[in-house]
Design an enzyme around this catalytic site. Structure first.
Site, PDB file in Angstrom:
ATOM      1  N   GLU A 246       0.823  -1.215   0.000  1.00 23.84           N
ATOM      2  CA  GLU A 246       0.000   0.000   0.000  1.00 23.84           C
ATOM      3  C   GLU A 246       0.857   1.265   0.000  1.00 23.84           C
ATOM      4  O   GLU A 246       0.499   2.269   0.622  1.00 23.84           O
ATOM      5  CB  GLU A 246      -0.964  -0.005   1.197  1.00 23.84           C
ATOM      6  CG  GLU A 246      -1.931  -1.187   1.199  1.00 23.84           C
ATOM      7  CD  GLU A 246      -2.800  -1.235   2.456  1.00 23.84           C
ATOM      8  OE1 GLU A 246      -2.674  -0.350   3.319  1.00 23.84           O
ATOM      9  OE2 GLU A 246      -3.596  -2.181   2.576  1.00 23.84           O
TER      10      GLU A 246
ATOM     11  N   GLU B 223      -5.700  -7.752  -0.212  1.00 20.91           N
ATOM     12  CA  GLU B 223      -6.457  -7.567   1.034  1.00 20.91           C
ATOM     13  C   GLU B 223      -7.858  -7.132   0.639  1.00 20.91           C
ATOM     14  O   GLU B 223      -8.031  -6.375  -0.318  1.00 20.91           O
ATOM     15  CB  GLU B 223      -5.851  -6.484   1.942  1.00 20.91           C
ATOM     16  CG  GLU B 223      -4.536  -6.842   2.601  1.00 20.91           C
ATOM     17  CD  GLU B 223      -4.021  -5.721   3.504  1.00 20.91           C
ATOM     18  OE1 GLU B 223      -4.835  -4.902   3.996  1.00 20.91           O
ATOM     19  OE2 GLU B 223      -2.792  -5.659   3.686  1.00 20.91           O
TER      20      GLU B 223
END
Length: 372
Positions: A200, A304
């Site tokens: 991320e 995710e």
């Protein structure tokens, strides 16, 4: 059936077939590490062959509470075990008795021994505190309202590349060497790792949530810093530490942060969709965006997620995520619906949806994996 509907269906089918054919023809036949172990090559080949045909069921472990077994929670609700468990190196390097989260390697080895696939991510705590008496205070967030939960560590850069003369560069290597020792244990145990570091990185709109994606004020590019660190991490783990059990999974969330086809095996994206309202849509737009981030075709994974895309929607849309990884639980016992519980309860996925997914013929669960 109306002609318009029939024509649309035919065009979708042709597009899907052409895309699948292109993927099969152009995706690398081996991992980017030319010295990858035979088992790692076999697992990569399996993943490549699976992409576009089925989706692998994955579940993130609750790394900070060793008493909770997320695989068992999945089994209790669906009658099946995930094929893939995601672990975290977050608490390695911390000291003291009674710390949770420092048995992730043992848990991963045990799950692999059952025939499962293993992934690791790494909430990399402030490298500058690793060798100090403040190591247990080390954090990984770049921002936030609570100063106690953030770090000021910044990737050392000079003239567009890592500043190797900076004390912070040596601290980076300390952190890399710490995790390399754990990856070595996994390699020695014959465990291949779907390795997702520096995750991320771009955060949202290029404002990274973690220090490895921190917005900079020194004239250096945050994206370039991430790329330089990724490539250094690859070089040090593969060429210095001789780790060849890694399949490199990048989910930087922004194409401008992509480190290169030669150091990435799989592209991923993390989706916490607050607008889904249990439609369980395929997330086709994000799938396509992620696939377009790489130079050469790479398998695309939902690294995710909160909501699990409906396998039927994935098939009809052609959004063939290689795997989905539901995030872990954070509060309360099994069965409690809570915004922090991404699996247990029904905050995100209804019990009926979980069962549908795990019993679906296009979903690969632990019992469907080959023995590598």
């Amino acid at each position: 059936m109306p002609i318009k509907t029939t024509l649309a269906a035919c065009l979708l089918a042709v597009t899907t077939v052409l895309a699948a054919g292109a993927n099969a023809a152009t995706v690398r036949t081996a991992p980017v590490d030319p010295d990858a172990t035979p088992k790692t090559r076999a697992i990569y080949s399996y993943l490549r062959a699976t992409w576009g045909k089925a989706v692998i069921a994955g579940q993130a472990d609750l790394s900070w509470d060793d008493s909770i077994d997320m695989a068992e929670r999945v089994h209790a609700d669906t009658g099946k075990y995930p094929a893939l468990i995601g672990y975290d190196f977050m608490d390695y390097g911390r000291t003291g008795a009674g710390l949770s989260g420092q048995h992730q390697v043992e848990e991963a080895i045990a799950f692999a021994a059952r025939g499962g696939l293993v992934a690791f991510h790494w909430h990399w705590r402030d490298p500058s505190l690793l060798r100090t008496d403040r190591v247990n205070q080390a954090q990984f967030y770049a921002g936030g309202d609570d100063p106690a939960r953030r770090t000021g560590f910044t990737i050392p850069m000079a003239n567009g590349d890592l500043d190797r003369n900076s004390p912070a560069f040596a601290q980076l290597d300390d952190g890399i060497d710490l995790v390399a020792a754990q990856l070595r244990r996994l390699q020695d145990a014959g465990v291949t790792v779907l390795w997702r570091p520096l995750h991320e990185a771009a955060g949202s709109d290029g404002q990274g949530w973690f220090w490895w994606g921190r917005a900079r004020s020194d004239g250096e590019s945050a994206a370039a810093a991430h790329i330089a660190l990724w490539r250094h991490l690859y070089d040090r783990l593969v060429h210095v530490h001789g780790l060849h059990n890694l399949i490199w999974v990048w989910n930087g969330q922004d194409a401008r942060w992509y480190p290169g086809d030669d150091v990435v095996d799989i592209a991923g994206y993390d989706i916490y969709d607050t607008t889904d309202n249990r439609s369980y849509r395929s997330q086709l737009a994000t799938y396509r965006k992620t696939a377009a981030m790489t130079g050469e075709p790479k398998p695309v994974a939902l690294t995710e997620t909160s909501y699990i895309p409906d396998p039927d929607a994935m098939a009809s849309d052609g959004a063939w995520w290689l795997w989905f990884m539901v995030w872990n639980d954070g509060s309360g016992p099994a069965g409690v619906s809570n915004a922090d519980n991404f699996w247990t309860g029904e905050q995100y996925n209804s019990n009926a949806h979980k069962i549908k997914v795990y019993q679906h013929p296009n979903v690969i669960t632990l019992d469907k994996l080959p023995r590598f």
